[in-house]
Design an enzyme around this catalytic site. Structure first.
Site, mmCIF file in Angstrom:
data_model
loop_
_atom_site.group_PDB
_atom_site.id
_atom_site.type_symbol
_atom_site.label_atom_id
_atom_site.label_comp_id
_atom_site.label_asym_id
_atom_site.label_seq_id
_atom_site.Cartn_x
_atom_site.Cartn_y
_atom_site.Cartn_z
ATOM 1 N N ASN A 7 1.155 0.432 5.930
ATOM 2 C CA ASN A 7 1.700 -0.319 4.802
ATOM 3 C C ASN A 7 2.552 -1.443 5.362
ATOM 4 O O ASN A 7 3.466 -1.186 6.137
ATOM 5 C CB ASN A 7 2.543 0.607 3.912
ATOM 6 C CG ASN A 7 3.312 -0.139 2.817
ATOM 7 O OD1 ASN A 7 4.396 0.256 2.427
ATOM 8 N ND2 ASN A 7 2.765 -1.249 2.333
ATOM 9 N N GLY A 8 2.246 -2.654 4.936
ATOM 10 C CA GLY A 8 3.022 -3.797 5.412
ATOM 11 C C GLY A 8 2.091 -4.930 5.805
ATOM 12 O O GLY A 8 0.893 -4.891 5.528
ATOM 13 N N TYR A 41 10.587 -4.144 -8.401
ATOM 14 C CA TYR A 41 9.332 -3.868 -9.089
ATOM 15 C C TYR A 41 8.492 -2.770 -8.456
ATOM 16 O O TYR A 41 7.936 -1.928 -9.153
ATOM 17 C CB TYR A 41 8.470 -5.142 -9.133
ATOM 18 C CG TYR A 41 7.054 -4.906 -9.575
ATOM 19 C CD1 TYR A 41 6.743 -4.746 -10.916
ATOM 20 C CD2 TYR A 41 6.021 -4.777 -8.639
ATOM 21 C CE1 TYR A 41 5.449 -4.477 -11.322
ATOM 22 C CE2 TYR A 41 4.725 -4.504 -9.040
ATOM 23 C CZ TYR A 41 4.430 -4.359 -10.381
ATOM 24 O OH TYR A 41 3.167 -4.082 -10.776
ATOM 25 N N CYS A 63 0.843 -1.178 0.000
ATOM 26 C CA CYS A 63 0.000 0.000 0.000
ATOM 27 C C CYS A 63 0.882 1.233 0.000
ATOM 28 O O CYS A 63 2.090 1.133 0.135
ATOM 29 C CB CYS A 63 -0.870 0.043 1.249
ATOM 30 S SG CYS A 63 -1.952 -1.392 1.424
ATOM 31 N N GLY A 80 -1.044 1.006 -4.945
ATOM 32 C CA GLY A 80 -2.336 0.393 -4.647
ATOM 33 C C GLY A 80 -3.443 1.065 -5.402
ATOM 34 O O GLY A 80 -3.555 2.284 -5.379
HETATM 35 P P1 5GP Z 1 3.963 -12.941 -15.113
HETATM 36 O O1 5GP Z 1 4.792 -13.244 -16.305
HETATM 37 O O2 5GP Z 1 4.512 -13.521 -13.877
HETATM 38 O O3 5GP Z 1 2.523 -13.289 -15.317
HETATM 39 O O4 5GP Z 1 3.948 -11.367 -14.900
HETATM 40 C C1 5GP Z 1 5.130 -10.662 -14.808
HETATM 41 C C2 5GP Z 1 4.780 -9.203 -14.817
HETATM 42 O O5 5GP Z 1 4.073 -8.901 -13.614
HETATM 43 C C3 5GP Z 1 6.010 -8.326 -14.836
HETATM 44 O O6 5GP Z 1 5.891 -7.455 -15.935
HETATM 45 C C4 5GP Z 1 5.953 -7.553 -13.558
HETATM 46 O O7 5GP Z 1 6.209 -6.183 -13.810
HETATM 47 C C5 5GP Z 1 4.574 -7.733 -13.041
HETATM 48 N N1 5GP Z 1 4.550 -7.903 -11.574
HETATM 49 C C6 5GP Z 1 5.429 -8.499 -10.765
HETATM 50 N N2 5GP Z 1 5.051 -8.442 -9.491
HETATM 51 C C7 5GP Z 1 3.911 -7.770 -9.449
HETATM 52 C C8 5GP Z 1 3.047 -7.339 -8.406
HETATM 53 O O8 5GP Z 1 3.239 -7.589 -7.223
HETATM 54 N N3 5GP Z 1 1.977 -6.633 -8.799
HETATM 55 C C9 5GP Z 1 1.731 -6.321 -10.085
HETATM 56 N N4 5GP Z 1 0.662 -5.605 -10.371
HETATM 57 N N5 5GP Z 1 2.500 -6.732 -11.101
HETATM 58 C C10 5GP Z 1 3.587 -7.434 -10.787
HETATM 59 MG MG MG Z 2 5.454 -5.393 -15.688
#
Ligand code: 5GP
Ligand code: MG
Length: 476
Positions: free
Chosen positions: A102-103, A244, A2, A28
């Site tokens: 957050n956490g 990320y 968050c 979020g």
């Molecule tokens: P996957 O190939 O695993 O389906 O998706 C990878 C993508 O998911 C990557 O582009 C990465 O930026 C994104 N991603 C990784 N971790 C998270 C997360 O915690 N939340 C979101 N919304 N996207 C994520």
């Molecule tokens: Mg991505």
């Protein structure tokens, strides 16, 4: 995961809270909320959706006061209940309290059971309510917020950056391991605490410093005081923030996220060079990495996937089918850049593998011959219990597969993940000061059902200050 913010400003806070939350929107998108203190009571507004959808000018006008807190919420399984939207607001005796967190706490069940056995009731299913209960319990007996925060730090296991407003005074504290980011800034007529420095930037403010692990910050019209409540033997900054989660322009614990990602991109080329026609990123999360890769390899960076910026993050979609459809709407390949080409495709992480597989399919349909996937994180092997909504092992594609099996599954021509060593070096902290739970399965805290690395756990020695002394914080 968050985003949180707290602001004191003699000229009113609602607009600034709104823009700060806007800057933290990537942390979020499920819901957003603001509470302010107007001098006699709380003004509050929260709702489901993006910041821009939840708040209107009329609502912001009504959020009067010179202190306030705000929150953007990331969806976690089963959490999508209106009562869980933060900030949580309480009235206790004559006090008005608002809490945003957050956490994730890992010992919530025990604490909650204890309170319930003592006849207390809960109105939400969030761990944030537990924080409020502990605080109020101590404040009601000792009257000291410092003591109350110390009790929180003694009782709570997990990650927590917390902002609380009590009758118009803002308190902010960060867990002794500093797992989630949290920083302090100066704005024109007041002060701000926020999850990421980008919220301070958005207000034209000045970043002062990160809130120290185990520290409590108190801010009101008179200025800022800080108290070191607890001291740990080491930190456990979340490595996934750098990979990320955080915005690339954020500076977290002294490190610019963009530069970490760009350096990793360079290292990706050194670790797994390949000859290709162009380097392409999966926007936006892969872009800083791809730029680093292109720099070091001298292969041109050519955008070949265009992102529709008006969609939320695809991960957010609750079902697999929705997520798959969303990828297509979110990213459109450019056939003229792909036809008969060999491409280095750079992204930050592979979690489930679904997105990567769909993207590679789309690029092949658009004519790409070879797709060499390069990933800015090591393989994600284990769930996160400390605030990132990582799926269970079953859903994590790399939890039981070696790199070659993952490559086959996402149908890439070749695949390479950055080594943990290179990643740690790019961030610049000692490895011991980072939480690498999702990459190694070794967590900095004991977690039920997980094998903690005993060497690390023993090492985290949290000591609590016996005399709590506050100091004027550095505010210039
Ligand atoms: P996957 O190939 O695993 O389906 O998706 C990878 C993508 O998911 C990557 O582009 C990465 O930026 C994104 N991603 C990784 N971790 C998270 C997360 O915690 N939340 C979101 N919304 N996207 C994520
Ligand atoms: Mg991505």
């Amino acid at each position: 995961m968050c985003g949180i913010v707290g602001i004191v400003d003699a000229g009113g806070v609602s607009i600034q809270l709104y823009y700060a939350l806007y800057a933290l929107q990537h942390r979020g998108q499920e819901s957003a909320g603001i509470s302010t203190f107007d001098g006699t009571s709380l003004r509050k507004f929260k709702g489901q959706g993006l910041v821009a959808d939840v708040f209107s000018p009329a609502v912001l006008k009504d959020l009067k006061g010179t202190a306030g807190v705000g929150h953007v919420r990331y969806p976690t399984t089963g959490s999508n209940l209106p009562e869980n939207i933060q900030p949580l607001n309480f009235q206790f005796q004559e006090h008005f309290i608002s809490v945003a967190h957050n956490g994730n706490l890992v010992n919530t069940c025990d604490i909650r059971r204890e309170y319930e056995q003592a006849g207390q009731i809960f109105t939400t299913t969030t761990d944030t309510e537990i924080i409020a209960k502990i605080l109020i319990q101590e404040i009601s007996t000792s009257g000291s917020v410092e003591d109350a925060v110390q009790l929180c730090m003694k009782r709570m296991q997990g990650s927590y950056s917390v902002v609380i407003m009590i009758d118009g005074v803002i308190y902010a504290f960060r867990d002794p391991l500093g797992i989630k980011p949290f920083c302090l800034g100066k704005i024109e007529h007041g002060y701000i605490v926020a999850s990421e420095s980008v919220a301070i930037d958005a207000l034209g403010g000045k970043f002062l410093r990160d809130i120290r692990p185990g520290e409590l910050i108190r801010m009101d019209g008179d200025g800022v005081k800080c108290t070191q409540i607890a001291v740990a033997g080491r930190c456990a900054h979340c490595i996934f923030e750098y990979i990320y989660f955080a915005r690339a322009d954020a500076v977290i614990d002294g490190v610019l996220v963009y530069d970490v990602r760009r350096t990793i991109g360079q290292k990706l080329h050194e670790e797994a060079p390949v000859s290709a026609d162009s380097v392409c990123s999966v926007p936006d999360s892969g872009t800083a990495y791809a730029i680093g890769y292109a720099e070091r390899s001298r292969i041109p960076f050519v955008e070949s996937l265009m992102k529709n910026r008006y969609m939320g993050r695809t991960f957010i979609m609750p079902t697999q089918k929705e997520r798959e459809r969303a990828v297509r709407i979110k990213l459109n390949p450019i056939p003229a850049h792909l036809k008969d080409k060999s491409i280095v495709l750079v992204d930050d992480s592979i979690v489930r593998g679904t997105t990567s597989k769909r993207i590679i399919e789309m690029m092949r349909d658009a004519g790409a011959q070879e797709i060499h996937m390069r990933i800015g994180s090591p393989a994600i092997k284990a769930p996160c219990y400390l605030g990132v909504d990582m799926p269970t092992r079953k859903e994590l594609i790399a939890s039981d597969k070696i790199e070659e099996e993952v490559r086959r599954s996402i149908t890439a021509t070749s695949l390479h993940h950055i080594s943990l060593d290179a990643l740690v070096k790019a961030i610049g902290f000692d490895r011991e000061d980072l939480c690498t739970g999702c990459l190694t399965g070794c967590y900095p805290l004991l977690i039920d059902g997980e094998t903690a690395n005993p060497r690390l756990v023993n090492f985290v020695d949290v000591t609590f200050q016996s005399r709590l002394e506050s100091f004027e914080a550095e505010t210039t």
